[in-house]
Design a protein around this motif. Structure first.
Motif, PDB file in Angstrom:
ATOM      1  N   TYR A  58       6.294   5.474 -10.740  1.00  0.00           N
ATOM      2  CA  TYR A  58       5.788   4.436 -11.342  1.00  0.00           C
ATOM      3  C   TYR A  58       4.385   4.192 -11.756  1.00  0.00           C
ATOM      4  N   ILE A  59       4.201   2.995 -12.572  1.00  0.00           N
ATOM      5  CA  ILE A  59       2.771   2.911 -13.109  1.00  0.00           C
ATOM      6  C   ILE A  59       2.581   4.019 -14.118  1.00  0.00           C
ATOM      7  N   PRO A  60       3.698   4.534 -15.042  1.00  0.00           N
ATOM      8  CA  PRO A  60       3.178   5.721 -15.832  1.00  0.00           C
ATOM      9  C   PRO A  60       2.291   5.700 -16.695  1.00  0.00           C
ATOM     10  N   ASP A  61       1.824   4.675 -17.217  1.00  0.00           N
ATOM     11  CA  ASP A  61       0.593   4.707 -18.082  1.00  0.00           C
ATOM     12  C   ASP A  61      -1.057   4.574 -17.540  1.00  0.00           C
ATOM     13  N   ASP A  81       0.972  -1.189   0.108  1.00  0.00           N
ATOM     14  CA  ASP A  81       0.154  -0.145   0.008  1.00  0.00           C
ATOM     15  C   ASP A  81       0.834   1.364  -0.080  1.00  0.00           C
ATOM     16  N   ASP A  82       1.746   1.381   1.045  1.00  0.00           N
ATOM     17  CA  ASP A  82       2.636   2.392   0.852  1.00  0.00           C
ATOM     18  C   ASP A  82       3.458   2.781  -0.388  1.00  0.00           C
ATOM     19  N   VAL A  83       4.183   1.838  -0.504  1.00  0.00           N
ATOM     20  CA  VAL A  83       5.226   1.976  -1.771  1.00  0.00           C
ATOM     21  C   VAL A  83       4.239   2.205  -3.056  1.00  0.00           C
ATOM     22  N   VAL A  84       2.941   1.727  -3.058  1.00  0.00           N
ATOM     23  CA  VAL A  84       2.399   2.168  -4.454  1.00  0.00           C
ATOM     24  C   VAL A  84       1.931   3.448  -4.334  1.00  0.00           C
ATOM     25  N   THR A  85       1.153   3.910  -3.071  1.00  0.00           N
ATOM     26  CA  THR A  85       0.792   5.282  -3.074  1.00  0.00           C
ATOM     27  C   THR A  85       1.754   6.380  -3.217  1.00  0.00           C
ATOM     28  N   GLN A  86       3.006   5.989  -2.716  1.00  0.00           N
ATOM     29  CA  GLN A  86       3.819   7.077  -2.774  1.00  0.00           C
ATOM     30  C   GLN A  86       4.656   6.953  -4.182  1.00  0.00           C
ATOM     31  N   GLY A  87       4.665   5.797  -4.584  1.00  0.00           N
ATOM     32  CA  GLY A  87       5.585   5.657  -6.003  1.00  0.00           C
ATOM     33  C   GLY A  87       4.564   6.241  -7.274  1.00  0.00           C
ATOM     34  N   TYR A  88       3.540   6.318  -7.356  1.00  0.00           N
ATOM     35  CA  TYR A  88       2.272   6.463  -7.921  1.00  0.00           C
ATOM     36  C   TYR A  88       2.064   8.038  -8.133  1.00  0.00           C
ATOM     37  N   ALA A  89       1.995   8.330  -6.676  1.00  0.00           N
ATOM     38  CA  ALA A  89       1.503   9.877  -6.599  1.00  0.00           C
ATOM     39  C   ALA A  89       3.015  10.506  -7.138  1.00  0.00           C
ATOM     40  N   ALA A  90       4.287  10.207  -6.795  1.00  0.00           N
ATOM     41  CA  ALA A  90       5.144  10.829  -7.683  1.00  0.00           C
ATOM     42  C   ALA A  90       5.362  10.645  -9.036  1.00  0.00           C
TER      43      ALA A  90
END
Length: 475
Positions: free
Chosen positions: A169-172, A157-166
Motif C-alpha cells: 500500500y501507498i506505493p508512490d 497504526d498496525d495496518v499502515v505499518t505492515q501494509g507500507y513495509a510490505a
C-alpha cells in the motif's frame, strides 16, 4: 513583502496574548449547513466534508457563494485553514489563535503563519511558496505539524505499518518522498486513505479544496475519520506456522501391525502426533520377530524422510511389548532442534520463491515441482565424504549446510513439495532413495540427487514415469 518577526518581537507578542487554554472535549459544530454553497448538492463527492467545514466555522466558502471543491489551494490558504483548525482544537474558537498576530498591511495568511510559528508547529520551510499551489505532501507536513499532541489517536497504526513495509500500500511514497513520515501519519490517524486499491497518495499533485476539506474535517471530527480495511497478509500463500507433524496424514494406531499398510498406519499415527516413540504389542515376540518388526518400522519411517528420522532402537519384553524409538544418527538430544530448524528453513524457501514470483498460483503442480527441483540442485552439493552417521543423511544438512546425500536430498525436496500440498513419498532400493509424487493427478518419480551429479542440472530425472525410473534404479 514577507513579514518576518524577530525572536524578541515574537516573545513580546506572546506576552501580550492571553494564555491559550485547551477547549473542553472535542470541537463542536456551531452552525448548521443549509445549502450555503451553491455548487454542492447532497450527491457531491465532498458534500459531507464541505458542510462540516462550514458548521465548524472553518470556512464560509468563496466570495461568489460557491465552495469550489475542484479548485487548487495555495500554501497560504492551507495555512489559514490549518491555523483555524489548531485554534479550534486549543481554544474552542477557530480565529482566536491568529487574532493575536493581526496587524495592518498583512496578507490574509500572515497571522495564521505567525500563529503556527509561535506554536512551534511550523518554521520557515515554506517561505517563498505561499502563493504557490500546495502539494499534497506539503499539506501532510502542515497538518501533521499543526495537530495538537495526542489529539489524533493512531487508529490505523498496525495496518499502515505492515501494509507500507510490505510495499502493498501507498506505493508512490518512499523514504525519499518529501515529508513522507507526515504522509504516513495522516494514514495512521485516519485523516487520509489515499486513492485506488493501493491507497496511493500522489504527494506531488496539487491539493484541491474538496480533498483538503476531507482531511481538515477528519482532524476535528472523529466520526469522519477513516478506519482502513487493508489486507496486509502477503499476496502469496505463506507456509508460516506449518509443522512437520501437520504434513503427515493422520493414521490409525494398530497395536500389532503385520502388513506394510498396517505398519504405515501406526507410523503415521506416531508422526502426526508429534512423537518419536511407538509401543507395539504382539501375542508372542522373539528376537527374530522383534528385529523384523523394527526393520519394517524403520523402512516405513524412511518413506517420510522429510521428518529427519533414519535410525531406530528398540526394547521388548517377554509379555510381547515392543517399544521403538526413532532418531537420526549422530544427532543425540539435538534432533528436536534440528527438526525445528529444518522446518523453518523450508518455510523460508517456500515463502521466498513465492515472493520472488518464481512460484505463482496459476502454475500447475508439475511446474511448481520443477521450480523446487531447480532450487534443490542450485543450493546443494553432494557430500562424497559422508559417513553412515553424517548429518548429510537428513534434510537439515541440505537447508543449513548445503550438503547432502540421497536421503538428505529427498527429504528436503519432499518437505518442500508437501508445503505446496503435493502428495509425495520416498522410495528406495538397497543403495538409493528418491521421490515418488503425484503431480496433477499423475504419479511420477523424481531424483534430485542424480539430477545434481554433473556440472549442470539434469532434468532427465524430473517427473520420470515408473518404467523410466525402473530403468534407472529398480526397486
Amino acid at each position: 513583502m514577507k513579514r518576518r518577526v524577530s525572536a524578541l518581537a515574537l516573545a513580546l507578542c506572546l506576552m501580550l496574548t492571553a494564555p491559550v487554554m485547551a477547549a473542553e472535549g472535542q470541537p463542536t459544530r456551531v452552525k448548521t449547513y443549509d445549502g450555503q454553497f451553491s455548487d454542492l448538492d447532497a450527491g457531491s463527492v465532498f458534500y459531507e466534508n464541505a458542510a462540516a467545514l462550514y458548521e465548524y466555522g472553518l470556512s464560509v466558502g468563496k466570495a461568489d457563494g460557491t465552495f469550489g471543491p475542484k479548485d487548487a489551494v495555495t500554501v497560504g490558504q492551507l495555512l489559514i485553514f490549518t491555523g483555524r483548525v489548531r485554534s479550534l482544537w486549543l481554544t474552542g474558537d477557530p480565529e482566536r489563535g491568529a487574532d493575536a498576530f493581526r496587524s495592518e498591511g498583512q496578507r490574509a495568511w500572515e497571522p495564521y503563519l505567525l500563529y503556527l510559528q509561535a506554536e512551534g508547529a511550523l518554521g520557515t520551510e515554506l517561505d517563498g511558496l505561499y502563493d504557490s499551489a500546495a502539494t499534497r505532501a506539503q499539506v501532510a507536513h502542515v497538518l501533521a505539524a499543526a495537530a495538537p499532541a495526542d489529539s489524533l489517536p493512531l487508529i490505523n497504526d498496525d495496518v499502515v505499518t505492515q501494509g507500507y513495509a510490505a510495499r502493498l500500500y501507498i506505493p508512490d511514497v518512499t523514504e525519499y518522498t518529501p515529508y513522507y513520515q507526515d504522509i504516513l501519519f495522516l494514514y495512521r490517524t485516519g485523516i487520509s486513505q489515499g486513492s485506488g486499491a493501493g491507497g496511493a497518495f500522489h504527494p506531488q499533485e496539487p491539493i484541491t479544496r474538496g480533498a483538503l476539506a476531507a482531511m481538515l474535517t477528519r482532524m476535528v471530527d472523529p466520526a469522519l475519520r477513516v478506519t482502513l480495511s487493508w489486507t496486509v497478509e502477503p499476496e502469496f500463500p505463506s507456509a508460516a506456522g506449518t509443522t512437520l507433524r501437520s504434513l503427515i496424514p493422520a493414521g490409525t494406531y494398530i497395536a500389532a501391525p503385520t502388513t506394510a499398510e498396517e505398519m504405515d498406519q501406526s507410523i503415521r499415527y506416531m508422526l502426526a502426533g508429534g512423537q518419536n516413540t511407538l509401543s507395539l504389542r504382539y501375542d508372542s515376540l522373539t528376537p527374530v520377530t522383534a528385529r523384523q518388526a523394527m526393520e519394517q518400522a524403520l523402512a516405513t519411517v524412511k518413506t517420510y524422510c522429510e521428518q529427519c528420522y533414519n535410525t531406530v532402537s528398540c526394547t521388548y519384553g517377554a509379555d510381547g511389548t515392543l517399544r521403538l524409538t526413532f532418531s537420526a544418527a549422530n544427532t543425540g538430544g539435538s534432533l528436536p532442534a534440528y527438526r525445528d530448524e529444518t522446518m523453518a528453513a523450508a518455510i523460508a524457501v517456500h515463502d521466498q520463491l513465492w515472493e520472488d514470483g518464481l512460484l505463482r498460483s496459476d502454475m500447475t503442480q508439475r511446474e511448481k515441482a520443477r521450480v523446487y527441483y531447480t532450487w534443490i540442485c542450485d543450493n546443494c552439493v553432494y557430500d562424497y565424504g559422508a559417513s553412515d552417521s553424517s548429518l548429510s543423511h537428513i534434510a537439515y544438512s541440505l537447508f543449513t549446510r548445503g550438503t547432502a546425500v540421497c536421503d538428505g536430498y529427498t527429504g528436503a525436496y519432499n518437505l518442500l513439495l508437501k508445503l505446496e500440498g503435493i502428495q509425495c513419498t520416498a522410495l528406495s532400493n538397497d543403495e538409493h532413495i528418491w521421490t515418488v509424487a503425484v503431480l496433477d493427478g499423475t504419479q511420477v518419480h523424481i531424483d534430485t540427487t542424480w539430477a545434481d551429479s554433473g556440472s549442470v542440472i539434469d532434468y532427465t530425472y524430473f517427473a520420470m514415469t515408473p518404467s523410466q525410473s525402473w530403468n534407472q534404479h529398480p526397486w
